[in-house]
Design an enzyme around this catalytic site. Structure first.
Site, PDB file in Angstrom:
ATOM      1  N   GLY A  61       4.836  67.466 -14.370  1.00 17.59           N
ATOM      2  CA  GLY A  61       3.460  67.076 -14.625  1.00 17.59           C
ATOM      3  C   GLY A  61       3.282  65.574 -14.600  1.00 17.59           C
ATOM      4  O   GLY A  61       4.179  64.810 -14.968  1.00 17.59           O
ATOM      5  N   SER A  62       2.120  65.135 -14.131  1.00 15.15           N
ATOM      6  CA  SER A  62       1.793  63.712 -14.202  1.00 15.15           C
ATOM      7  C   SER A  62       1.539  63.331 -15.654  1.00 15.15           C
ATOM      8  O   SER A  62       1.398  64.180 -16.539  1.00 15.15           O
ATOM      9  CB  SER A  62       0.564  63.423 -13.344  1.00 15.15           C
ATOM     10  OG  SER A  62       0.836  63.675 -11.982  1.00 15.15           O
ATOM     11  N   GLY A  63       1.480  62.030 -15.903  1.00 15.19           N
ATOM     12  CA  GLY A  63       1.281  61.539 -17.259  1.00 15.19           C
ATOM     13  C   GLY A  63       2.527  60.959 -17.881  1.00 15.19           C
ATOM     14  O   GLY A  63       2.479  60.427 -18.996  1.00 15.19           O
ATOM     15  N   HIS A  64       3.666  61.060 -17.142  1.00 16.89           N
ATOM     16  CA  HIS A  64       4.935  60.546 -17.666  1.00 16.89           C
ATOM     17  C   HIS A  64       5.402  59.314 -16.884  1.00 16.89           C
ATOM     18  O   HIS A  64       6.580  58.957 -16.932  1.00 16.89           O
ATOM     19  CB  HIS A  64       6.019  61.618 -17.583  1.00 16.89           C
ATOM     20  CG  HIS A  64       5.658  62.892 -18.264  1.00 16.89           C
ATOM     21  ND1 HIS A  64       5.298  62.948 -19.592  1.00 16.89           N
ATOM     22  CD2 HIS A  64       5.573  64.174 -17.809  1.00 16.89           C
ATOM     23  CE1 HIS A  64       5.025  64.202 -19.929  1.00 16.89           C
ATOM     24  NE2 HIS A  64       5.178  64.958 -18.859  1.00 16.89           N
ATOM     25  N   LYS A 112      13.327  69.372 -15.152  1.00 16.22           N
ATOM     26  CA  LYS A 112      13.284  69.296 -16.615  1.00 16.22           C
ATOM     27  C   LYS A 112      13.051  70.697 -17.177  1.00 16.22           C
ATOM     28  O   LYS A 112      12.292  71.481 -16.603  1.00 16.22           O
ATOM     29  CB  LYS A 112      12.172  68.352 -17.078  1.00 16.22           C
ATOM     30  CG  LYS A 112      12.343  66.926 -16.593  1.00 16.22           C
ATOM     31  CD  LYS A 112      11.336  65.980 -17.230  1.00 16.22           C
ATOM     32  CE  LYS A 112       9.887  66.380 -17.035  1.00 16.22           C
ATOM     33  NZ  LYS A 112       9.494  66.483 -15.614  1.00 16.22           N
ATOM     34  N   ASP A 117       7.966  74.380 -15.074  1.00 21.45           N
ATOM     35  CA  ASP A 117       8.802  73.683 -14.105  1.00 21.45           C
ATOM     36  C   ASP A 117       9.935  74.574 -13.619  1.00 21.45           C
ATOM     37  O   ASP A 117      10.212  74.653 -12.414  1.00 21.45           O
ATOM     38  CB  ASP A 117       9.384  72.412 -14.726  1.00 21.45           C
ATOM     39  CG  ASP A 117       8.357  71.304 -14.895  1.00 21.45           C
ATOM     40  OD1 ASP A 117       7.161  71.569 -14.658  1.00 21.45           O
ATOM     41  OD2 ASP A 117       8.742  70.195 -15.279  1.00 21.45           O
ATOM     42  N   HIS A 227       4.986  65.954 -24.171  1.00 22.96           N
ATOM     43  CA  HIS A 227       3.608  66.414 -23.988  1.00 22.96           C
ATOM     44  C   HIS A 227       2.849  66.392 -25.304  1.00 22.96           C
ATOM     45  O   HIS A 227       1.741  66.912 -25.391  1.00 22.96           O
ATOM     46  CB  HIS A 227       3.590  67.842 -23.431  1.00 22.96           C
ATOM     47  CG  HIS A 227       4.393  68.015 -22.193  1.00 22.96           C
ATOM     48  ND1 HIS A 227       5.687  68.482 -22.214  1.00 22.96           N
ATOM     49  CD2 HIS A 227       4.102  67.778 -20.898  1.00 22.96           C
ATOM     50  CE1 HIS A 227       6.159  68.523 -20.977  1.00 22.96           C
ATOM     51  NE2 HIS A 227       5.219  68.097 -20.176  1.00 22.96           N
TER      52      HIS A 227
END
Length: 348
Positions: A61-64, A112, A117, A227
């Protein structure tokens, strides 16, 4: 919510466009596979994969950020598949990326340990093998010692050790090692790395527009996930020295660091990463690293390399994660090997 964005719906696409514009060594590609997820973007090196080189693909996921697109480049990843914010990439996207970077020697997928995922990477690997005849190996990262199971996963979460796996296995691939050897190295790094995180505030996703949870001013979340998942417990706000000690106590209790028969850390060489979760000033990360270095010296553990900064973030969360990776001479040599990515660069 105050964020620099155009719309929540274009948040990831606009960020990827900026990444590619800022780094000409990277290209954002939209997959065209005919599978669900057709058109989902991935980031790859602009230069084609060297013939006969094992390729590395990761994502999540984006945001990391900078994970994962910021680690695409010489010495690390060949491609990265970003999902929407905190959402797994889809199988068709992974198939397209794997096809794009395979150079005949196979592809290692670095995953991960989050349920979405794991399932989508598994389906992507199966599609790559069945439809494209690509040899694929998977490395699962599950380094977080805070909790065994969480909101997002069964088993331990994959966090900071992802950077170590991508760097060390990526260096081995760059040297021309075979597929099985590169995958085995990635698994070895994961087996020798452990992480723990503490948050002072929650993050705010663009789509939601409000913090994922609320913490009183005098409390912190101990063992938080990337998250914003709950950790081990809520605790009263502590000093940097106390935070570093509780994180190291959890990490060094692991068998890979403990003496046979227990009783503290054995003499060891480690790479240490003190990682900001998005909104922690660098000055505070250095305060934490100072405490880590002091505590490890007192336990007979030698820091041979270090990273301090934002590498695996959680949007705008205030907090920090701690990752220790025990290394031997070969792993350290691969860590020191040249790397040229937006987020890591040395020896070039």
């Amino acid at each position: 919510m105050k964020k620099f964005l155009n719309t929540p719906e274009t948040y990831v696409a606009d960020s990827l466009a900026g990444l590619a514009a800022a780094h000409l060594t990277l290209t954002v590609v939209r997959g065209d596979t005919g599978d669900p997820g057709e058109g989902a973007p991935f980031v790859r090196r602009t230069a084609p994969t060297r013939p006969g080189k094992v390729a590395l693909v990761s994502g999540g996921g984006s945001g990391h950020e900078p994970l994962h697109g910021g680690f695409v480049g010489v010495g690390m990843l060949d491609a990265a598949c970003p999902g929407e914010v905190f959402t797994s990439p889809v199988p068709g996207q992974l198939l397209a990326a794997t096809r794009a970077v395979d150079a005949g020697a196979g592809v290692v997928l670095v995953v991960k340990n989050y349920t979405g995922d794991v399932l989508n990477f598994q389906m992507g690997a199966e599609l790559a093998a069945e439809e494209a005849g690509i040899a694929v190996e998977t490395v699962l990262v599950d380094d977080d010692v805070a909790v065994q199971d969480s909101t997002w996963t069964a088993g331990r979460r994959g966090t900071g050790a992802t950077v170590f796996v991508e760097k060390i296995a990526g260096a081995l691939a760059e040297r021309g090692a075979e597929l099985a050897a590169v995958a085995d190295m990635g698994r070895r790094v994961n087996a020798y790395a452990r992480s723990f995180a503490v948050a002072l505030t929650a993050c705010t996703t663009p789509a939601n527009g409000r913090p994922g949870f609320l913490l009183p001013d005098d409390e912190m979340e101990v063992g938080v996930g990337i998250h914003g998942e709950p950790g081990r417990r809520r605790a009263k706000l502590a000093t940097a020295a106390e935070v570093a000690e509780l994180a190291l106590d959890a990490i060094l209790a692991e068998p890979v660091f403990a003496q046979t028969g227990g009783g503290g850390a054995d003499a060891a060489d480690v790479i240490v990463m003190v990682n900001g979760l998005g909104a922690t000033p660098l000055a505070e990360l250095y305060i934490l690293f100072h405490e880590v270095s002091r505590l490890l010296a007192g336990r007979g553990v030698t820091i041979v390399r270090s990273l301090v900064g934002n590498y695996v973030t959680s949007l705008d969360m205030a907090g920090a994660s701690f990752t220790l990776c025990r290394v031997d001479d070969e792993m350290l040599e691969l860590w020191d090997a040249p790397v040229n990515t937006p987020a890591l660069r040395w020896g070039m």
